[in-house]
Design a protein around this motif. Structure first.
Motif, mmCIF file in Angstrom:
data_model
loop_
_atom_site.group_PDB
_atom_site.id
_atom_site.type_symbol
_atom_site.label_atom_id
_atom_site.label_comp_id
_atom_site.label_asym_id
_atom_site.label_seq_id
_atom_site.Cartn_x
_atom_site.Cartn_y
_atom_site.Cartn_z
ATOM 1 N N VAL A 81 34.894 43.718 55.474
ATOM 2 C CA VAL A 81 33.513 43.662 55.634
ATOM 3 C C VAL A 81 33.122 42.274 56.649
ATOM 4 O O VAL A 81 33.742 41.284 55.998
ATOM 5 C CB VAL A 81 32.846 43.666 54.355
ATOM 6 N N TYR A 82 32.476 42.545 57.536
ATOM 7 C CA TYR A 82 31.730 41.220 58.191
ATOM 8 C C TYR A 82 30.336 41.536 58.119
ATOM 9 O O TYR A 82 29.422 42.659 58.625
ATOM 10 C CB TYR A 82 32.167 41.507 59.808
ATOM 11 N N CYS A 83 29.686 40.567 57.398
ATOM 12 C CA CYS A 83 28.393 40.582 57.131
ATOM 13 C C CYS A 83 27.522 39.348 57.544
ATOM 14 O O CYS A 83 28.196 38.095 56.957
ATOM 15 C CB CYS A 83 28.133 41.052 55.615
ATOM 16 N N GLU A 84 26.514 39.260 57.721
ATOM 17 C CA GLU A 84 25.603 38.014 58.205
ATOM 18 C C GLU A 84 24.624 37.666 57.333
ATOM 19 O O GLU A 84 24.017 36.806 57.401
ATOM 20 C CB GLU A 84 24.944 38.153 59.663
ATOM 21 N N GLY A 85 24.482 38.613 56.218
ATOM 22 C CA GLY A 85 23.536 38.477 55.150
ATOM 23 C C GLY A 85 23.602 39.487 54.197
ATOM 24 O O GLY A 85 23.985 40.746 54.525
ATOM 25 N N PHE A 86 23.042 39.548 52.930
ATOM 26 C CA PHE A 86 23.090 40.595 51.902
ATOM 27 C C PHE A 86 21.487 40.539 51.575
ATOM 28 O O PHE A 86 21.043 39.650 50.967
ATOM 29 C CB PHE A 86 24.088 40.050 50.879
ATOM 30 N N GLN A 87 21.098 41.766 51.676
ATOM 31 C CA GLN A 87 19.728 42.025 51.243
ATOM 32 C C GLN A 87 19.599 42.070 49.699
ATOM 33 O O GLN A 87 18.801 41.570 48.983
ATOM 34 C CB GLN A 87 19.313 43.549 51.669
ATOM 35 N N ASP A 88 20.792 42.450 49.007
ATOM 36 C CA ASP A 88 20.582 42.497 47.680
ATOM 37 C C ASP A 88 22.235 42.019 47.203
ATOM 38 O O ASP A 88 22.961 43.191 47.002
ATOM 39 C CB ASP A 88 20.321 44.053 47.008
ATOM 40 N N GLY A 89 22.398 40.746 46.672
ATOM 41 C CA GLY A 89 23.649 40.172 46.345
ATOM 42 C C GLY A 89 24.337 40.885 45.040
ATOM 43 O O GLY A 89 25.525 41.210 45.130
ATOM 44 N N ARG A 90 23.531 41.282 44.301
ATOM 45 C CA ARG A 90 23.966 41.709 43.038
ATOM 46 C C ARG A 90 24.521 43.127 43.266
ATOM 47 O O ARG A 90 25.415 43.730 42.517
ATOM 48 C CB ARG A 90 23.113 41.757 41.895
ATOM 49 N N LYS A 91 23.878 43.845 44.187
ATOM 50 C CA LYS A 91 24.456 45.316 44.492
ATOM 51 C C LYS A 91 25.424 45.246 45.101
ATOM 52 O O LYS A 91 26.606 45.878 44.799
ATOM 53 C CB LYS A 91 23.371 45.932 45.435
ATOM 54 N N PHE A 92 25.788 44.293 46.153
ATOM 55 C CA PHE A 92 26.870 44.149 46.791
ATOM 56 C C PHE A 92 27.907 43.567 45.680
ATOM 57 O O PHE A 92 29.215 44.290 45.745
ATOM 58 C CB PHE A 92 26.931 42.800 47.738
ATOM 59 N N ALA A 93 28.025 42.789 44.788
ATOM 60 C CA ALA A 93 28.828 42.280 43.862
ATOM 61 C C ALA A 93 29.190 43.474 43.098
ATOM 62 O O ALA A 93 30.427 43.794 42.604
ATOM 63 C CB ALA A 93 28.109 41.272 42.908
ATOM 64 N N ARG A 94 28.323 44.435 42.512
ATOM 65 C CA ARG A 94 28.944 45.544 41.852
ATOM 66 C C ARG A 94 29.726 46.584 42.589
ATOM 67 O O ARG A 94 30.482 46.960 42.135
ATOM 68 C CB ARG A 94 27.569 46.455 41.525
ATOM 69 N N ALA A 95 29.427 46.886 43.907
ATOM 70 C CA ALA A 95 30.080 47.516 44.844
ATOM 71 C C ALA A 95 31.628 46.958 44.941
ATOM 72 O O ALA A 95 32.442 47.765 45.002
ATOM 73 C CB ALA A 95 29.430 47.750 45.988
ATOM 74 N N ALA A 96 31.568 45.831 45.237
ATOM 75 C CA ALA A 96 32.840 44.914 45.574
ATOM 76 C C ALA A 96 33.898 45.034 44.204
ATOM 77 O O ALA A 96 34.940 45.424 44.391
ATOM 78 C CB ALA A 96 32.731 43.799 46.137
ATOM 79 N N ALA A 97 33.004 44.788 43.087
ATOM 80 C CA ALA A 97 34.069 44.885 41.911
ATOM 81 C C ALA A 97 34.530 46.064 41.649
ATOM 82 O O ALA A 97 35.525 46.273 41.097
ATOM 83 C CB ALA A 97 33.104 44.351 40.768
ATOM 84 N N ARG A 98 33.680 47.198 41.896
ATOM 85 C CA ARG A 98 34.095 48.619 41.483
ATOM 86 C C ARG A 98 35.352 48.826 42.603
ATOM 87 O O ARG A 98 36.376 49.469 42.350
ATOM 88 C CB ARG A 98 33.055 49.547 41.915
#
Length: 696
Positions: free
Chosen positions: A221-238
């Motif tokens: 993943v290359y990302c310059e910003g996250f609209q919803d950080g907790r949503k990303f955290a859930r997906a990454a942990a999954r």
């Protein structure tokens, strides 16, 4: 108590039509070889035998000598995926046509929307609202397209060698750069999705889709910003829990992100610290360059993480043996001396000149018998004394040294790979000849191969750390409590005390009469604090060891004369003779929410910067782990004859502060500094709560 939940699949969107469409249409297909519409059409037509491709052009009946339709709705057949590459002025019309045609997914190549100013952003948002109402996911706009090598979909403009790593990138150029590094490492791409403006589908949506994709082994993943950080955290942990690690390269991680922070906690919790805390919580691997990302991904997809830190070094040359050993120890791995039994077993396979104590130096054994690499590796893999093997040095070059050895060396590479695959061992290789046929045989057999030993050691270290955590439960954010609307030392103190944070007995006083009334309830020695300045101790605003009433009156008049504070706090003085001072804080990140900080505190906070952070809220058990991971943790467990302090009490205090901050999303920063931790408990000596300007 902080509630934790197992990683649950978020409400995920069906992206089948994005990655495995039954048909595709290029909207804006062109004869002009300088336009995206041309490049995309050429690629779509190339796969026409397996996936019908339709060309859409408002003004031409033929494009690339193929029939073209003026619109999607003019087609007499349905379209799964519409790839829109029209000028920005015609984008709304193309979107409305796609909605009317009931396409199932959209890739928006078109630029000049949300990245072009507020008016264009408002227009982009309105388009997304229409698409979501219609239930049509959109990738982009302002992106380079999508590719899935497992389904044969090629709706982008660059070549990506097939493989098992999926790339999700906000920058098309970075993705191309990364793919080139993949090629150097013998890796390839399962999927590529260009986020562009990420107006609708975001990085978390795409990570979730890759977790469910059988062809994906790891996710870059290359990302310059996250609209919803907790949503990303859930997906990454999954993803981590599914055995599909996410490797993250991000930007904007510098100290500039904390300019304007109002507390020590705010200035210490940089964007880098936030990302590190999120990555630690979710099992995401954070890297600093495409080169690092490719290096780590090669290890992640080819090497089983070691169960421990003990590494056996297998070299044919004393220099490489020593370099590898130093490199491993530099990253906190251990090159321990073998037992006599193991050394004797190894010696039986090698010339008398060989060193077999760890590191192993074959001392010419490779030239005499190239299969000695395989036999020695097998003994090392079978031994309970090793957790991993690093092979380093000349392997791959013997065929050039002696052409008669070339075939045998390639076979040795295959045999090593087969041995590793059959045993499931943690085995990694460094060679001076990474482009040689034997090195390629190792890669083809599933062994990670590196040119530089420091890179191999770094990867092995990251894999070892990764093996220590096997699940990634994420903290739940509580329902918001009644918000604070104003702050100040005593407002913060009362609020935190009500939440369960212990403080020394104290009173707020504004006049001499207040002082007379309140001091009768307190015991000497006392502390007098001038309020209204967070750096009050630097300005002589904190007077300690006030032993009696005469000294108190003198201190009061001194503060009034020098600083004229609006109010003061008169407090019983804690006995710090056996105490360790800590800082406990929480900063609310606008994307990821509360980030908890612990560290060595008091007046040395900014000097030492000995801190650790975690995605909040944290449990007392997590807080204890954070405290014991500080560089100065020996101060807590007993140092030079001092009694250990009550770490559990400190950890409970951290958990209490973090839970309070999580329940108050209006709080920007919260800090207790110092916290005095003694052998019998923990108590707060100061507190600050900071509201953003809009809510204060």
């Amino acid at each position: 108590m902080t509630a934790f939940a197992p990683v649950q699949p978020a409400t995920r969107r069906d992206l089948t039509a994005l990655f495995a469409p039954s048909s595709i249409a290029i909207v804006g297909a062109s004869n002009d070889p300088g336009k995206y519409g041309n490049w995309l059409a050429v690629r779509a037509l190339r796969d026409q035998d397996t996936r019908p491709a339709y060309l859409i052009n408002k003004t031409r009946s033929t494009v690339l000598d193929r029939p073209a339709s003026p619109s999607l709705t003019a087609l007499d057949r349905p379209v799964d995926l519409a790839v829109i590459a029209v000028p920005a002025a015609g984008f709304d019309e193309a979107i409305d046509d796609a909605i009317a045609a009931r396409v199932k997914a959209i890739v928006a190549i078109t630029a000049g929307l949300g990245e072009s100013g507020q008016d264009a952003l408002a227009r982009q948002n309105a388009i997304v609202a229409r698409l979501r109402e219609a239930g049509i996911p959109m990738l982009g706009p302002n992106c380079l397209g999508v590719l899935d090598n497992t389904t044969g979909l090629d709706a982008t403009v660059n070549e990506f060698r097939p493989g098992s790593v999926s790339i999700i990138s906000q920058s098309g150029n970075v993705a191309i750069d990364l793919a080139e590094h993949f090629t150097d490492q013998g890796l390839g791409v399962a999927r590529f999705a260009s986020l562009g403006n990420a107006a609708d589908l975001d990085v978390a949506d795409l990570v979730d889709s890759c977790v469910d994709h059988d062809g994906t082994e790891a996710i870059a993943v290359y990302c310059e910003g996250f609209q919803d950080g907790r949503k990303f955290a859930r997906a990454a942990a999954r993803a981590a829990d599914a055995g599909k690690p996410v490797v993250l390269l991000s930007v904007g991680r510098g100290a500039a992100s904390t300019r304007g922070a109002a507390s020590h906690t705010g200035s210490l919790v940089t964007s880098t610290v936030v990302l590190e805390a999120v990555c630690e919580a979710t099992g995401t691997e954070l890297v600093s360059s495409p080169f690092e990302m490719a290096n780590l991904l090669q290890g992640l997809v080819r090497t089983r993480p070691p169960a421990g830190r003990r590494v056996a070094v297998l070299a044919d040359g004393g220099g490489h043996a020593s370099l590898a050993s130093d490199s491993l120890e530099d990253v906190n791995l251990a090159v321990e001396e073998f037992s006599g039994d193991l050394a004797t077993t190894l010696a039986a396979e090698l010339p008398e000149t060989a060193s077999v104590s760890n590191p192993i130096d074959l001392a010419g054994g490779g030239e005499q018998d190239i299969t000695s690499f395989v036999r020695v590796a097998e003994h090392l893999i079978d031994s309970p004394e090793t957790d991993a093997v690093l092979m380093t040095g000349y392997f791959g070059g013997y065929g050039d040294y002696d052409p008669a050895m070339a075939v045998g060396e390639v076979q040795a590479g295959r045999d090593l790979g087969a041995l590793v695959a059959q045993s499931g061992a943690s085995f990694i290789a460094q060679t001076m000849f990474p482009d040689s046929a034997p090195a390629q045989a190792l890669r083809d057999s599933g062994v990670a191969v590196y040119r530089n030993v420091e890179h191999a050691s770094w990867v092995l270290s990251r894999l070892t750390q990764r093996a220590q955590v096997t699940s990634h439960p994420l903290p739940e954010l509580p329902e918001p409590a009644q918000p604070l609307t104003e702050t100040g030392y005593w407002i913060a103190r009362r609020a935190l005390a009500a939440a369960g944070v212990p403080f020394v007995p104290a009173a707020e006083v504004a006049t001499a009469e207040d002082l007379d009334r309140e001091v009768a309830q307190l015991r000497y020695p006392l502390v007098l604090k001038a309020l209204g300045d967070e750096h009050k101790s630097d300005k002589g605003g904190v007077i300690l060891n006030i032993a009696d009433r005469a000294a108190l009156d003198a201190a009061w008049h001194d503060l009034q004369a020098r600083l004229a504070p609006p109010t003061c706090s008169i407090e019983e003085m804690a006995d710090l003779s056996a105490a360790v001072e800590l800082i406990i804080g929480v900063r609310r990140d606008p994307t990821f929410g509360p980030i908890v900080l612990v560290g060595i505190g008091g007046v040395y906070t900014e000097l030492l910067k000995d801190t650790r952070c975690a995605l909040g809220p944290v449990t007392a058990a997590q807080a204890r782990t954070l405290l014991l991971s500080l560089r100065g943790s020996a101060l807590l467990t007993g140092f030079r004859g001092k009694a250990p302090v009550d770490i559990d009490a400190a950890a409970e205090l951290v958990a209490t502060v973090s839970a309070y901050a999580a329940a108050h999303p209006e709080i920007g920063e919260i800090e207790c500094n110092p916290i005095a931790v003694t052998p019998t408990g923990a108590i707060a000596l100061d507190a600050r709560i900071i509201l953003p300007p809009s809510t204060s």
